[in-house]
Write a protein that holds these residues in place. Structure first.
Motif, PDB file in Angstrom:
ATOM      1  N   LEU A 109      35.771 -36.089 -47.697  1.00 39.93           N
ATOM      2  CA  LEU A 109      36.923 -35.541 -46.980  1.00 39.93           C
ATOM      3  C   LEU A 109      37.976 -36.623 -46.741  1.00 39.93           C
ATOM      4  CD1 LEU A 109      34.922 -33.537 -44.261  1.00 39.93           C
ATOM      5  CD2 LEU A 109      35.676 -32.719 -46.503  1.00 39.93           C
ATOM      6  N   GLU A 110      38.368 -37.270 -47.792  1.00 36.20           N
ATOM      7  CA  GLU A 110      39.301 -38.389 -47.653  1.00 36.20           C
ATOM      8  C   GLU A 110      40.749 -37.929 -47.472  1.00 36.20           C
ATOM      9  OE1 GLU A 110      38.663 -40.873 -51.014  1.00 36.20           O
ATOM     10  OE2 GLU A 110      36.804 -41.751 -50.225  1.00 36.20           O
ATOM     11  N   GLU A 111      41.098 -36.767 -48.007  1.00 36.17           N
ATOM     12  CA  GLU A 111      42.471 -36.260 -47.936  1.00 36.17           C
ATOM     13  C   GLU A 111      42.586 -35.165 -46.881  1.00 36.17           C
ATOM     14  OE1 GLU A 111      44.856 -37.682 -49.629  1.00 36.17           O
ATOM     15  OE2 GLU A 111      43.492 -38.953 -50.779  1.00 36.17           O
ATOM     16  N   ASP A 112      43.787 -35.016 -46.315  1.00 41.39           N
ATOM     17  CA  ASP A 112      44.013 -33.981 -45.305  1.00 41.39           C
ATOM     18  C   ASP A 112      43.739 -32.584 -45.853  1.00 41.39           C
ATOM     19  OD1 ASP A 112      44.703 -35.900 -43.490  1.00 41.39           O
ATOM     20  OD2 ASP A 112      46.844 -35.421 -43.431  1.00 41.39           O
ATOM     21  N   CYS A 113      44.044 -32.365 -47.151  1.00 47.13           N
ATOM     22  CA  CYS A 113      43.813 -31.043 -47.737  1.00 47.13           C
ATOM     23  C   CYS A 113      42.327 -30.709 -47.754  1.00 47.13           C
ATOM     24  CB  CYS A 113      44.401 -30.965 -49.145  1.00 47.13           C
ATOM     25  SG  CYS A 113      43.718 -32.170 -50.317  1.00 47.13           S
ATOM     26  N   LEU A 154      37.608 -34.641 -37.041  1.00 47.88           N
ATOM     27  CA  LEU A 154      38.378 -34.132 -38.178  1.00 47.88           C
ATOM     28  C   LEU A 154      39.660 -33.445 -37.705  1.00 47.88           C
ATOM     29  CD1 LEU A 154      35.604 -32.565 -40.454  1.00 47.88           C
ATOM     30  CD2 LEU A 154      36.835 -34.706 -40.822  1.00 47.88           C
ATOM     31  N   MET A 155      39.531 -32.654 -36.650  1.00 48.13           N
ATOM     32  CA  MET A 155      40.716 -31.958 -36.134  1.00 48.13           C
ATOM     33  C   MET A 155      41.749 -32.942 -35.591  1.00 48.13           C
ATOM     34  SD  MET A 155      39.229 -28.546 -34.261  1.00 48.13           S
ATOM     35  CE  MET A 155      37.994 -27.508 -35.049  1.00 48.13           C
ATOM     36  N   LEU A 156      41.273 -33.971 -34.928  1.00 49.14           N
ATOM     37  CA  LEU A 156      42.196 -34.991 -34.423  1.00 49.14           C
ATOM     38  C   LEU A 156      42.945 -35.661 -35.566  1.00 49.14           C
ATOM     39  CD1 LEU A 156      39.963 -36.619 -31.640  1.00 49.14           C
ATOM     40  CD2 LEU A 156      41.991 -35.186 -31.293  1.00 49.14           C
ATOM     41  N   ASP A 157      42.279 -35.842 -36.705  1.00 48.01           N
ATOM     42  CA  ASP A 157      42.932 -36.423 -37.878  1.00 48.01           C
ATOM     43  C   ASP A 157      44.090 -35.555 -38.358  1.00 48.01           C
ATOM     44  OD1 ASP A 157      41.218 -38.548 -37.832  1.00 48.01           O
ATOM     45  OD2 ASP A 157      39.975 -37.875 -39.514  1.00 48.01           O
ATOM     46  N   LEU A 158      44.005 -34.240 -38.096  1.00 52.60           N
ATOM     47  CA  LEU A 158      45.068 -33.319 -38.511  1.00 52.60           C
ATOM     48  C   LEU A 158      46.089 -33.082 -37.402  1.00 52.60           C
ATOM     49  CD1 LEU A 158      43.097 -30.554 -40.486  1.00 52.60           C
ATOM     50  CD2 LEU A 158      44.284 -32.569 -41.384  1.00 52.60           C
ATOM     51  N   GLU A 182      47.736 -21.368 -33.318  1.00 50.35           N
ATOM     52  CA  GLU A 182      48.634 -21.113 -34.446  1.00 50.35           C
ATOM     53  C   GLU A 182      48.644 -22.293 -35.412  1.00 50.35           C
ATOM     54  OE1 GLU A 182      52.222 -20.445 -32.299  1.00 50.35           O
ATOM     55  OE2 GLU A 182      51.337 -18.750 -31.219  1.00 50.35           O
ATOM     56  N   ASP A 183      48.692 -23.526 -34.886  1.00 52.76           N
ATOM     57  CA  ASP A 183      48.684 -24.717 -35.735  1.00 52.76           C
ATOM     58  C   ASP A 183      47.386 -24.794 -36.537  1.00 52.76           C
ATOM     59  OD1 ASP A 183      51.146 -25.439 -34.807  1.00 52.76           O
ATOM     60  OD2 ASP A 183      50.417 -26.948 -33.393  1.00 52.76           O
ATOM     61  N   PHE A 184      46.266 -24.517 -35.872  1.00 52.22           N
ATOM     62  CA  PHE A 184      44.967 -24.577 -36.554  1.00 52.22           C
ATOM     63  C   PHE A 184      44.921 -23.556 -37.693  1.00 52.22           C
ATOM     64  CE2 PHE A 184      40.617 -23.095 -37.173  1.00 52.22           C
ATOM     65  CZ  PHE A 184      39.937 -24.292 -37.362  1.00 52.22           C
ATOM     66  N   LEU A 185      45.308 -22.322 -37.424  1.00 43.40           N
ATOM     67  CA  LEU A 185      45.270 -21.281 -38.456  1.00 43.40           C
ATOM     68  C   LEU A 185      46.199 -21.618 -39.616  1.00 43.40           C
ATOM     69  CD1 LEU A 185      45.168 -18.038 -36.267  1.00 43.40           C
ATOM     70  CD2 LEU A 185      43.287 -19.064 -37.553  1.00 43.40           C
ATOM     71  N   THR A 186      47.355 -22.159 -39.309  1.00 47.10           N
ATOM     72  CA  THR A 186      48.290 -22.542 -40.370  1.00 47.10           C
ATOM     73  C   THR A 186      47.698 -23.638 -41.243  1.00 47.10           C
ATOM     74  OG1 THR A 186      50.194 -21.959 -38.992  1.00 47.10           O
ATOM     75  CG2 THR A 186      50.604 -23.421 -40.857  1.00 47.10           C
ATOM     76  N   ARG A 187      47.071 -24.636 -40.614  1.00 43.45           N
ATOM     77  CA  ARG A 187      46.506 -25.752 -41.368  1.00 43.45           C
ATOM     78  C   ARG A 187      45.364 -25.323 -42.281  1.00 43.45           C
ATOM     79  NH1 ARG A 187      48.276 -30.960 -40.045  1.00 43.45           N
ATOM     80  NH2 ARG A 187      47.228 -31.425 -41.997  1.00 43.45           N
ATOM     81  N   ILE A 188      44.556 -24.350 -41.841  1.00 39.29           N
ATOM     82  CA  ILE A 188      43.398 -23.975 -42.666  1.00 39.29           C
ATOM     83  C   ILE A 188      43.718 -22.867 -43.673  1.00 39.29           C
ATOM     84  CG2 ILE A 188      41.792 -24.698 -40.859  1.00 39.29           C
ATOM     85  CD1 ILE A 188      41.182 -21.739 -40.340  1.00 39.29           C
TER      86      ILE A 188
END
Length: 297
Positions: A109-113, A154-158, A182-188
């Motif tokens: 899990l090195e990349e944000d994606c 992991l969430m803090l990283d995002l 809303e931010d969490f749903l958008t990110r995933i």
């Protein structure tokens, strides 16, 4: 259909083109699976769309074929063959000869994606979110404390800051405020669901604002009506006792207009004078009339 189901259906439409993200997503799902061990892997869900997504992820990430099995209200994907479990464990960096320790292999899990994809898989298995018509609440549940702690990281990283709680044997990561959910749903990968929550919040705030304005205006109208009633009662009392002569000078014009326009506000009534007078000036005249009536009592 619950809002959580709608959200998961949207997440299941996210593209599986990137190999690293495909592996990360099924990794998140596996760590929230009913069983994830060196002897058996069992992924369970009531939502058949989610089951088909997991089935596709297993095939793409590990080249493992598995057909759903019905178990009560749920459908299950069950792996028991050592060769299949071995391919999964090798790809994730686990030792197939020992029990799983629920620590995340951050090398995957090195990349944000990839982090977002991992959390998408985790949410598909262990997540729920309240609908737009309810109080904002999104949570991710696991029975493993170490996993909950590492998913917080992991969430803090995002840029997300979940709260933590324990409910019985379960460990929860949750968001109570709408913006974070809303931010969490958008990110995933569920921007449409996030927009529904945002739109519902805007509409709720608008309704509250309108209600406050209506209540304020209603209160002002009632206050004005009460004041007008007191003024008219005072005028009528003076007329009954002394006649029109009770009102000296310019007060008679005030009396005439107040009786003719009983529902007018002070501002409206002040404009009916010829020429119009100021609102404070009219207020002073009406107070004078009430004082005259009180002296009469």
């Amino acid at each position: 259909m619950s809002f959580s189901t709608e959200v998961k259906n949207e997440l299941c439409r996210v593209s599986m083109q990137r190999t690293c993200c495909t592996r990360a997503e099924i990794y998140g799902a596996l760590l929230h699976a009913s069983v994830f061990s060196h002897k058996e892997i069992r992924l369970s869900a009531e939502n058949m769309t989610v089951v088909r997504r997991l089935q596709a992820l297993l095939q793409r990430a590990f080249f493992v074929e598995c057909e759903p099995q019905k178990a009560g209200r749920k459908q299950q994907l069950v792996l028991t063959e050592p060769a299949q479990i071995g391919r999964v464990f090798d790809a994730l960096g686990y030792d197939c000869k020992s029990h799983i320790t629920y620590h995340i292999n951050r090398n995957l899990l090195e990349e944000d994606c990839c982090i977002a994809s991992f959390l998408r898989g985790a949410f598909l298995m262990g997540g729920t979110v309240a609908g737009p018509d309810k109080k904002s609440h999104l949570e991710l549940k696991t029975t493993h404390q170490s996993l909950s702690g590492e998913e917080t990281s992991l969430m803090l990283d995002l840029g997300l800051s979940p709260k933590q709680a324990r409910r019985g044997s379960a460990y929860l990561l949750y968001f109570k405020d709408g913006a974070s959910a809303e931010d969490f749903l958008t990110r995933i990968g569920a921007p449409h669901a996030a927009m529904e929550l945002m739109q519902a919040k805007v509409e709720k705030n608008l309704r509250n604002t309108i209600n406050r304005q209506v209540n304020c205006e209603t209160a002002n109208m009632m206050k004005a009506a009460d004041a007008s009633a007191r003024q008219i009662a005072a005028i009528q009392a003076l007329i009954d006792s002394q006649g029109e002569d009770a009102f000296p000078g310019n007060l008679w014009e005030t009396v005439r207009l107040r009786l003719e326009y009983p529902t007018d506000s002070l501002s409206e009534l002040a404009q009916r004078f010829d020429p119009p007078i100021s609102k404070p000036g009219l207020s002073h005249r009406l107070k004078k009339i009430i004082e005259l009536a009180e002296k009469e009592d």
